[in-house]
Design a protein around this motif. Structure first.
Motif, PDB file in Angstrom:
ATOM      1  N   PRO A  57      39.852  25.554  36.436  1.00  0.00           N
ATOM      2  CA  PRO A  57      39.898  26.527  37.591  1.00  0.00           C
ATOM      3  C   PRO A  57      41.126  27.430  37.736  1.00  0.00           C
ATOM      4  CG  PRO A  57      39.190  24.613  38.626  1.00  0.00           C
ATOM      5  CD  PRO A  57      39.696  24.133  37.071  1.00  0.00           C
ATOM      6  N   LEU A  58      42.211  27.060  37.110  1.00  0.00           N
ATOM      7  CA  LEU A  58      43.351  28.155  37.080  1.00  0.00           C
ATOM      8  C   LEU A  58      42.867  29.120  36.248  1.00  0.00           C
ATOM      9  CD1 LEU A  58      46.215  28.774  38.075  1.00  0.00           C
ATOM     10  CD2 LEU A  58      47.035  26.892  36.017  1.00  0.00           C
ATOM     11  N   ALA A  59      42.408  28.735  35.291  1.00  0.00           N
ATOM     12  CA  ALA A  59      42.093  30.030  34.086  1.00  0.00           C
ATOM     13  C   ALA A  59      41.072  31.013  34.785  1.00  0.00           C
ATOM     14  CB  ALA A  59      41.382  29.360  32.913  1.00  0.00           C
ATOM     15  N   TRP A  60      40.145  30.705  35.333  1.00  0.00           N
ATOM     16  CA  TRP A  60      39.269  31.582  36.179  1.00  0.00           C
ATOM     17  C   TRP A  60      39.911  32.570  37.266  1.00  0.00           C
ATOM     18  CZ3 TRP A  60      35.137  32.736  33.669  1.00  0.00           C
ATOM     19  CH2 TRP A  60      34.417  31.573  32.690  1.00  0.00           C
ATOM     20  N   LEU A  61      40.860  31.481  37.836  1.00  0.00           N
ATOM     21  CA  LEU A  61      41.565  32.418  39.026  1.00  0.00           C
ATOM     22  C   LEU A  61      42.657  33.574  38.305  1.00  0.00           C
ATOM     23  CD1 LEU A  61      42.625  32.528  41.844  1.00  0.00           C
ATOM     24  CD2 LEU A  61      44.262  30.865  41.476  1.00  0.00           C
ATOM     25  N   GLU A  62      43.128  32.914  37.126  1.00  0.00           N
ATOM     26  CA  GLU A  62      44.007  34.121  36.421  1.00  0.00           C
ATOM     27  C   GLU A  62      43.210  35.301  35.950  1.00  0.00           C
ATOM     28  OE1 GLU A  62      45.551  31.818  33.180  1.00  0.00           O
ATOM     29  OE2 GLU A  62      47.277  30.984  34.089  1.00  0.00           O
ATOM     30  N   LEU A  63      41.893  35.249  35.498  1.00  0.00           N
ATOM     31  CA  LEU A  63      40.967  36.151  35.299  1.00  0.00           C
ATOM     32  C   LEU A  63      40.812  37.291  36.543  1.00  0.00           C
ATOM     33  CD1 LEU A  63      38.537  34.348  32.825  1.00  0.00           C
ATOM     34  CD2 LEU A  63      40.367  36.210  32.108  1.00  0.00           C
ATOM     35  N   ALA A  64      40.384  36.420  37.661  1.00  0.00           N
ATOM     36  CA  ALA A  64      40.122  37.101  38.712  1.00  0.00           C
ATOM     37  C   ALA A  64      41.448  37.844  39.216  1.00  0.00           C
ATOM     38  CB  ALA A  64      39.586  36.255  39.913  1.00  0.00           C
ATOM     39  N   VAL A  65      42.490  37.496  39.341  1.00  0.00           N
ATOM     40  CA  VAL A  65      43.710  38.088  39.670  1.00  0.00           C
ATOM     41  C   VAL A  65      44.033  39.109  38.737  1.00  0.00           C
ATOM     42  CG1 VAL A  65      46.247  37.706  39.900  1.00  0.00           C
ATOM     43  CG2 VAL A  65      44.601  35.999  40.802  1.00  0.00           C
ATOM     44  N   ALA A  66      43.906  39.039  37.514  1.00  0.00           N
ATOM     45  CA  ALA A  66      44.136  40.028  36.426  1.00  0.00           C
ATOM     46  C   ALA A  66      43.108  41.195  36.895  1.00  0.00           C
ATOM     47  CB  ALA A  66      43.734  39.568  35.037  1.00  0.00           C
ATOM     48  N   ALA A  67      41.951  41.068  37.071  1.00  0.00           N
ATOM     49  CA  ALA A  67      41.158  42.267  37.396  1.00  0.00           C
ATOM     50  C   ALA A  67      41.455  42.875  38.795  1.00  0.00           C
ATOM     51  CB  ALA A  67      39.506  41.753  37.768  1.00  0.00           C
ATOM     52  N   LEU A  68      41.660  42.068  39.634  1.00  0.00           N
ATOM     53  CA  LEU A  68      42.341  42.648  40.971  1.00  0.00           C
ATOM     54  C   LEU A  68      43.539  43.547  40.877  1.00  0.00           C
ATOM     55  CD1 LEU A  68      41.516  39.812  43.660  1.00  0.00           C
ATOM     56  CD2 LEU A  68      40.393  41.984  43.488  1.00  0.00           C
ATOM     57  N   VAL A  69      44.375  42.738  40.002  1.00  0.00           N
ATOM     58  CA  VAL A  69      45.687  43.666  39.749  1.00  0.00           C
ATOM     59  C   VAL A  69      45.444  45.028  38.880  1.00  0.00           C
ATOM     60  CG1 VAL A  69      48.100  43.443  38.525  1.00  0.00           C
ATOM     61  CG2 VAL A  69      47.097  41.620  40.230  1.00  0.00           C
ATOM     62  N   GLY A  70      44.701  44.926  37.998  1.00  0.00           N
ATOM     63  CA  GLY A  70      44.399  46.131  37.163  1.00  0.00           C
ATOM     64  C   GLY A  70      43.814  47.097  38.211  1.00  0.00           C
ATOM     65  N   TYR A  71      42.787  46.776  39.072  1.00  0.00           N
ATOM     66  CA  TYR A  71      42.472  47.750  40.107  1.00  0.00           C
ATOM     67  C   TYR A  71      43.295  48.642  40.784  1.00  0.00           C
ATOM     68  CZ  TYR A  71      39.354  48.928  44.111  1.00  0.00           C
ATOM     69  OH  TYR A  71      38.914  49.566  45.282  1.00  0.00           O
ATOM     70  N   ALA A  72      44.085  47.518  41.475  1.00  0.00           N
ATOM     71  CA  ALA A  72      44.979  48.126  42.554  1.00  0.00           C
ATOM     72  C   ALA A  72      46.011  48.943  41.700  1.00  0.00           C
ATOM     73  CB  ALA A  72      45.886  46.918  42.916  1.00  0.00           C
ATOM     74  N   ALA A  73      46.426  48.478  40.342  1.00  0.00           N
ATOM     75  CA  ALA A  73      47.472  49.209  39.361  1.00  0.00           C
ATOM     76  C   ALA A  73      46.787  50.570  39.087  1.00  0.00           C
ATOM     77  CB  ALA A  73      47.690  48.610  38.336  1.00  0.00           C
ATOM     78  N   ALA A  74      45.537  50.730  38.976  1.00  0.00           N
ATOM     79  CA  ALA A  74      44.810  51.779  38.643  1.00  0.00           C
ATOM     80  C   ALA A  74      44.714  52.937  39.727  1.00  0.00           C
ATOM     81  CB  ALA A  74      43.257  51.639  38.201  1.00  0.00           C
ATOM     82  N   ASP A  75      44.856  52.525  40.915  1.00  0.00           N
ATOM     83  CA  ASP A  75      44.965  53.399  42.083  1.00  0.00           C
ATOM     84  C   ASP A  75      46.432  53.711  42.223  1.00  0.00           C
ATOM     85  OD1 ASP A  75      43.488  54.623  44.712  1.00  0.00           O
ATOM     86  OD2 ASP A  75      45.065  53.141  45.733  1.00  0.00           O
ATOM     87  N   LEU A  76      47.299  53.075  42.083  1.00  0.00           N
ATOM     88  CA  LEU A  76      48.683  53.482  41.956  1.00  0.00           C
ATOM     89  C   LEU A  76      48.874  54.661  41.083  1.00  0.00           C
ATOM     90  CD1 LEU A  76      51.556  53.074  43.132  1.00  0.00           C
ATOM     91  CD2 LEU A  76      51.915  51.047  41.749  1.00  0.00           C
ATOM     92  N   GLY A  77      48.318  54.019  39.823  1.00  0.00           N
ATOM     93  CA  GLY A  77      48.522  55.064  38.728  1.00  0.00           C
ATOM     94  C   GLY A  77      48.092  56.491  38.753  1.00  0.00           C
ATOM     95  N   SER A  78      46.788  56.245  39.545  1.00  0.00           N
ATOM     96  CA  SER A  78      46.184  57.620  39.598  1.00  0.00           C
ATOM     97  C   SER A  78      46.833  58.483  40.586  1.00  0.00           C
ATOM     98  CB  SER A  78      44.734  57.395  40.259  1.00  0.00           C
ATOM     99  OG  SER A  78      44.752  57.076  41.650  1.00  0.00           O
ATOM    100  N   GLY A  79      47.594  57.731  41.697  1.00  0.00           N
ATOM    101  CA  GLY A  79      48.592  58.591  42.677  1.00  0.00           C
ATOM    102  C   GLY A  79      49.825  59.201  41.937  1.00  0.00           C
ATOM    103  N   ILE A  80      50.396  58.193  40.993  1.00  0.00           N
ATOM    104  CA  ILE A  80      51.689  58.762  40.341  1.00  0.00           C
ATOM    105  C   ILE A  80      51.310  59.941  39.630  1.00  0.00           C
ATOM    106  CG2 ILE A  80      53.366  57.900  38.595  1.00  0.00           C
ATOM    107  CD1 ILE A  80      53.200  55.285  39.586  1.00  0.00           C
ATOM    108  N   PHE A  81      50.192  60.126  38.912  1.00  0.00           N
ATOM    109  CA  PHE A  81      49.613  60.930  37.993  1.00  0.00           C
ATOM    110  C   PHE A  81      49.396  62.099  38.745  1.00  0.00           C
ATOM    111  CE2 PHE A  81      46.061  63.329  35.935  1.00  0.00           C
ATOM    112  CZ  PHE A  81      46.611  63.548  34.636  1.00  0.00           C
ATOM    113  N   HIS A  82      48.700  62.089  39.667  1.00  0.00           N
ATOM    114  CA  HIS A  82      48.235  63.187  40.671  1.00  0.00           C
ATOM    115  C   HIS A  82      49.418  63.895  41.159  1.00  0.00           C
ATOM    116  CE1 HIS A  82      45.239  64.564  43.852  1.00  0.00           C
ATOM    117  NE2 HIS A  82      45.966  65.557  43.576  1.00  0.00           N
ATOM    118  N   TRP A  83      50.354  63.004  41.756  1.00  0.00           N
ATOM    119  CA  TRP A  83      51.571  63.508  42.304  1.00  0.00           C
ATOM    120  C   TRP A  83      52.393  64.523  41.090  1.00  0.00           C
ATOM    121  CZ3 TRP A  83      56.310  61.442  40.305  1.00  0.00           C
ATOM    122  CH2 TRP A  83      57.576  62.187  41.016  1.00  0.00           C
ATOM    123  N   ALA A  84      52.560  63.849  39.997  1.00  0.00           N
ATOM    124  CA  ALA A  84      53.453  64.552  38.848  1.00  0.00           C
ATOM    125  C   ALA A  84      52.724  65.940  38.487  1.00  0.00           C
ATOM    126  CB  ALA A  84      53.505  63.513  37.670  1.00  0.00           C
TER     127      ALA A  84
END
Length: 251
Positions: A57-84
């Protein structure tokens, strides 16, 4: 006036009906970016399938967290890129010069992005995705890391399309896109509209916009601009008095 516009995907073609078409080079880069995402996704799914019979179950949780972090990081990255690109560089800046010029023209003609072919809008980010992600995906055998990378790269690459949809009248949106906007999964016009109002110095994130409130409330970009000015002596465009370069030109 239209002939003088310079926006995210507008070419110099004199034929008005073709001015918003992408070039074959842009389509090629877009295809490469999509292929990179599909290869990365396929490999991550293959690794997940191979590990599934013994996965905890921990392995599946890690995959889910990785996906959520990737999604959140993409939004943050888009903001940094747009600002720049809104605040620094010129049309002659290597690699990102056309995007810098396009983003600035977008403030004058925000609806033009909705008329452009997808490849013409996304080709620069697709090229970056291809060059940066494909080698990594081919070499890595870490499923969790690959899930993070494919989600981050996928949402990041398509962030400008989400941006375009945020400018598209709701009646013209595909039902699925409208539903994703309603759910807050991708950017809504109501969340992006403030970016096109004076003083034009916030609401930069264009995946979901979830980071905008935090970044603007804590003045993260203002602090970054002050740091850049102290270190390099370069003033961001947002410090200038809002003028016709920032304001929408109404026909």
């Amino acid at each position: 006036m239209a002939a003088k516009q310079n926006n995210i995907c507008i070419s110099n073609n004199s034929d008005e009906s073709r001015r918003y078409n992408s070039t074959w080079q842009q389509r090629a880069w877009f295809a490469c970016g999509c292929a990179t995402l599909l290869i990365s996704l396929a490999k991550s799914m293959q690794l997940i399938a191979a590990a599934a019979p013994t996965a905890s179950p921990l392995a599946w949780l890690e995959l889910a967290v990785a996906a959520l972090v990737g999604y959140a990081a993409a939004d943050l990255g888009s903001g940094i890129f747009h600002w720049a690109v809104d605040n620094y560089g010129t049309a002659k800046t290597p690699v990102f010069g056309p995007q810098i010029e396009s983003f600035r023209a977008h403030h004058q003609h925000p609806s033009e992005i909705t008329k452009c072919e997808t490849a013409g809008v996304l080709y620069v980010l697709a090229a970056v995705t291809t060059v940066a992600v494909l080698p990594f995906s081919l070499l890595s055998d870490d499923a969790v890391l690959l899930v993070f990378v494919v989600v981050f790269a996928g949402f990041g690459m398509f962030s400008l399309k989400f941006h375009a949809w945020a400018h598209t009248p709701r009646r013209k949106l595909p039902p699925l896109v409208a539903a994703l906007q309603d759910a807050g999964i991708i950017l809504r016009w109501s969340d992006h509209a403030k970016h096109h109002r004076p003083p034009f110095d916030g609401n930069y994130c264009t995946v979901s916009g979830v980071w905008n409130r935090v970044l603007d409330e804590y003045k993260v970009f203002a602090a970054a601009e002050a740091a850049v000015f102290r270190v390099a002596g370069v003033r961001p465009r947002s410090w200038s008095e809002p003028n016709s370069d920032w304001s929408q030109i109404r026909s």
